[in-house]
Design a protein around this motif. Structure first.
Motif, mmCIF file in Angstrom:
data_model
loop_
_atom_site.group_PDB
_atom_site.id
_atom_site.type_symbol
_atom_site.label_atom_id
_atom_site.label_comp_id
_atom_site.label_asym_id
_atom_site.label_seq_id
_atom_site.Cartn_x
_atom_site.Cartn_y
_atom_site.Cartn_z
ATOM 1 N N ALA A 117 36.688 48.227 43.192
ATOM 2 C CA ALA A 117 36.994 46.543 43.508
ATOM 3 C C ALA A 117 38.255 46.078 43.005
ATOM 4 N N TYR A 118 38.543 45.007 43.533
ATOM 5 C CA TYR A 118 39.789 44.435 43.372
ATOM 6 C C TYR A 118 40.017 43.909 41.763
ATOM 7 N N CYS A 119 41.128 44.496 41.205
ATOM 8 C CA CYS A 119 41.426 44.013 39.800
ATOM 9 C C CYS A 119 42.904 43.791 39.559
ATOM 10 N N PRO A 120 43.256 42.649 39.510
ATOM 11 C CA PRO A 120 44.547 42.325 39.306
ATOM 12 C C PRO A 120 45.457 43.001 38.312
ATOM 13 N N PRO A 121 46.573 43.051 38.165
ATOM 14 C CA PRO A 121 47.447 43.751 37.034
ATOM 15 C C PRO A 121 47.334 42.814 35.710
ATOM 16 N N GLY A 122 47.027 43.545 34.455
ATOM 17 C CA GLY A 122 47.028 42.646 33.600
ATOM 18 C C GLY A 122 45.590 42.276 33.273
ATOM 19 N N VAL A 139 35.860 43.089 35.826
ATOM 20 C CA VAL A 139 35.603 43.267 37.199
ATOM 21 C C VAL A 139 33.948 43.280 37.383
ATOM 22 N N ARG A 140 33.399 43.791 36.267
ATOM 23 C CA ARG A 140 31.696 43.924 36.362
ATOM 24 C C ARG A 140 31.262 42.702 36.277
ATOM 25 N N ARG A 141 31.794 41.809 35.569
ATOM 26 C CA ARG A 141 31.245 40.593 35.395
ATOM 27 C C ARG A 141 30.821 39.402 36.495
ATOM 28 N N THR A 196 39.366 35.683 44.709
ATOM 29 C CA THR A 196 39.787 34.328 43.896
ATOM 30 C C THR A 196 39.361 34.178 42.449
ATOM 31 N N VAL A 197 38.166 34.644 42.273
ATOM 32 C CA VAL A 197 37.797 34.560 40.940
ATOM 33 C C VAL A 197 38.791 35.417 39.848
ATOM 34 N N MET A 198 38.973 36.739 40.349
ATOM 35 C CA MET A 198 39.755 37.526 39.680
ATOM 36 C C MET A 198 41.244 37.082 39.396
ATOM 37 N N GLY A 207 41.956 33.981 39.271
ATOM 38 C CA GLY A 207 41.989 32.777 38.222
ATOM 39 C C GLY A 207 41.809 33.561 36.790
ATOM 40 N N VAL A 208 41.030 34.644 36.514
ATOM 41 C CA VAL A 208 41.139 35.328 35.464
ATOM 42 C C VAL A 208 42.407 35.838 34.856
ATOM 43 N N ALA A 209 43.092 36.302 35.941
ATOM 44 C CA ALA A 209 44.584 37.036 35.881
ATOM 45 C C ALA A 209 45.348 35.785 35.227
ATOM 46 N N GLU A 210 45.284 34.716 35.672
ATOM 47 C CA GLU A 210 46.212 33.595 35.420
ATOM 48 C C GLU A 210 45.750 33.243 34.046
ATOM 49 N N VAL A 211 44.570 33.103 33.620
ATOM 50 C CA VAL A 211 44.360 32.989 32.192
ATOM 51 C C VAL A 211 44.679 33.891 31.106
ATOM 52 N N TYR A 212 44.737 35.270 31.644
ATOM 53 C CA TYR A 212 45.111 36.265 30.882
ATOM 54 C C TYR A 212 46.639 36.267 30.492
#
Length: 112
Positions: free
Chosen positions: A24-29, A35-37, A94-96, A98-103
């Motif tokens: 599954a897609y997981c952006p850097p950082g 990804v599981r959530r 798209t969700v991931m 957004g998560v990358a932006e928060v990180y």
């Protein structure tokens, strides 16, 4: 708790297992554990109706089909277990992102 109609089975929504998140897609950082959530993990007020042959549907969708959960057997209580399926969920990327932006924001704030 959901009221069951005749023939329905209680279900629980769980985070993705290895079979669902592998590749599954997981952006850097972003830690791969994110990804599981799924957005509905832990929801127990769900019921599913078996197909005509008695088997449970392979997938359960939410948000107009943007979030997909995949059938993964039954738990000790006899509930149907559906696990988040990031590879099948159109909204996952798209969700991931957004998560990358928060990180990234958190990392920047920590460096100041």
């Amino acid at each position: 708790m959901a009221t069951l109609l005749r023939g329905e089975v209680r279900a629980i929504l769980q985070p993705a297992g290895h079979a669902q998140y592998k590749g599954a897609y997981c952006p850097p950082g972003v830690p791969f554990a994110q990804v599981r959530r799924g957005p509905f993990d832990g929801k127990t007020d769900v019921a599913v109706r078996p197909d005509a042959d008695g088997s449970l549907p392979a997938h359960m969708t939410f948000g107009g089909g943007s979030v997909v959960y995949e059938y993964d057997g039954r738990d000790k209580s006899g509930r149907a277990v559906y696990r988040y399926a990031p590879r099948l969920s159109p909204s996952h990327r798209t969700v991931m992102d957004g998560v990358a932006e928060v990180y990234a924001e958190h990392t920047l704030k920590g460096k100041r």
